[in-house]
Design a protein around this motif. Sequence first.
Motif, mmCIF file in Angstrom:
data_model
loop_
_atom_site.group_PDB
_atom_site.id
_atom_site.type_symbol
_atom_site.label_atom_id
_atom_site.label_comp_id
_atom_site.label_asym_id
_atom_site.label_seq_id
_atom_site.Cartn_x
_atom_site.Cartn_y
_atom_site.Cartn_z
ATOM 1 N N LEU A 177 11.119 6.263 -15.433
ATOM 2 C CA LEU A 177 11.179 4.805 -15.543
ATOM 3 C C LEU A 177 9.798 4.144 -15.573
ATOM 4 O O LEU A 177 9.691 2.934 -15.738
ATOM 5 N N LEU A 178 8.750 4.947 -15.418
ATOM 6 C CA LEU A 178 7.403 4.388 -15.400
ATOM 7 C C LEU A 178 6.944 3.990 -16.793
ATOM 8 O O LEU A 178 7.417 4.525 -17.791
ATOM 9 N N LYS A 179 6.012 3.048 -16.824
ATOM 10 C CA LYS A 179 5.437 2.596 -18.090
ATOM 11 C C LYS A 179 3.930 2.455 -17.942
ATOM 12 O O LYS A 179 3.400 2.388 -16.827
ATOM 13 N N LYS A 180 3.247 2.431 -19.046
ATOM 14 C CA LYS A 180 1.790 2.291 -19.037
ATOM 15 C C LYS A 180 1.394 1.080 -18.199
ATOM 16 O O LYS A 180 2.021 0.029 -18.282
ATOM 17 N N GLY A 181 0.345 1.274 -17.400
ATOM 18 C CA GLY A 181 -0.154 0.213 -16.546
ATOM 19 C C GLY A 181 0.399 0.251 -15.128
ATOM 20 O O GLY A 181 -0.083 -0.468 -14.261
ATOM 21 N N ASP A 182 1.409 1.094 -14.873
ATOM 22 C CA ASP A 182 1.978 1.186 -13.527
ATOM 23 C C ASP A 182 1.002 1.863 -12.574
ATOM 24 O O ASP A 182 0.316 2.824 -12.941
ATOM 25 N N VAL A 183 0.973 1.361 -11.350
ATOM 26 C CA VAL A 183 0.181 1.956 -10.279
ATOM 27 C C VAL A 183 1.134 2.301 -9.144
ATOM 28 O O VAL A 183 1.823 1.426 -8.609
ATOM 29 N N ILE A 184 1.200 3.589 -8.824
ATOM 30 C CA ILE A 184 1.987 4.060 -7.688
ATOM 31 C C ILE A 184 1.039 4.123 -6.501
ATOM 32 O O ILE A 184 0.036 4.837 -6.547
ATOM 33 N N ALA A 185 1.358 3.381 -5.446
ATOM 34 C CA ALA A 185 0.529 3.337 -4.240
ATOM 35 C C ALA A 185 1.275 4.064 -3.124
ATOM 36 O O ALA A 185 2.238 3.545 -2.574
ATOM 37 N N TYR A 186 0.836 5.284 -2.837
ATOM 38 C CA TYR A 186 1.480 6.102 -1.805
ATOM 39 C C TYR A 186 0.941 5.794 -0.418
ATOM 40 O O TYR A 186 -0.268 5.605 -0.240
ATOM 41 N N THR A 187 1.837 5.846 0.550
ATOM 42 C CA THR A 187 1.461 5.928 1.955
ATOM 43 C C THR A 187 2.300 7.046 2.564
ATOM 44 O O THR A 187 3.375 7.369 2.067
#
Length: 146
Positions: free
Chosen positions: A21-31
């Motif tokens: 479901l991701l698209k260009k420009g997405d930032v996944i911020a993990y904790t």
Amino acid sequence: MEKITHSAEETIEFAKRIGSLLKKGDVIAYTGGLGAGKTTFTRGLAMGLGLEDNVTSPTFSLVNEYHGANISLYHFDMYRIMSADDLETTGFYDYPAQESIFAVEWSENIAEELPENSIFINIERIDDNTRKITVKGDERFDTAWN
């Protein structure tokens, strides 16, 4: 959205659905703490994006790059980054954010530098196999595990 997984394989399957479901420009911020499964989750994201690379932890390199025909995934480790100046020295701002996807481990260390529309994924280790995964920031993931 919240999901409990009971194995690394189940975590990867869930991440594959998110990745699709991701698209260009997405930032996944993990904790999530050490050994929570952030790299395992990123392995699933890469699979969901159709990337065939062997995803490994970027702990020592600070960033690992995975490239496909239509998308690139940049997997960052910000564990040792404590300021905007530290972040600048990593080359973080030189990567093509709008044409790719970023997955950022230890994102809390660069919270002020993350875009407003970041997708926040917290992975909590319950026991050796069980993880509680919380996804916030975009409703497109609300039905990723049905």
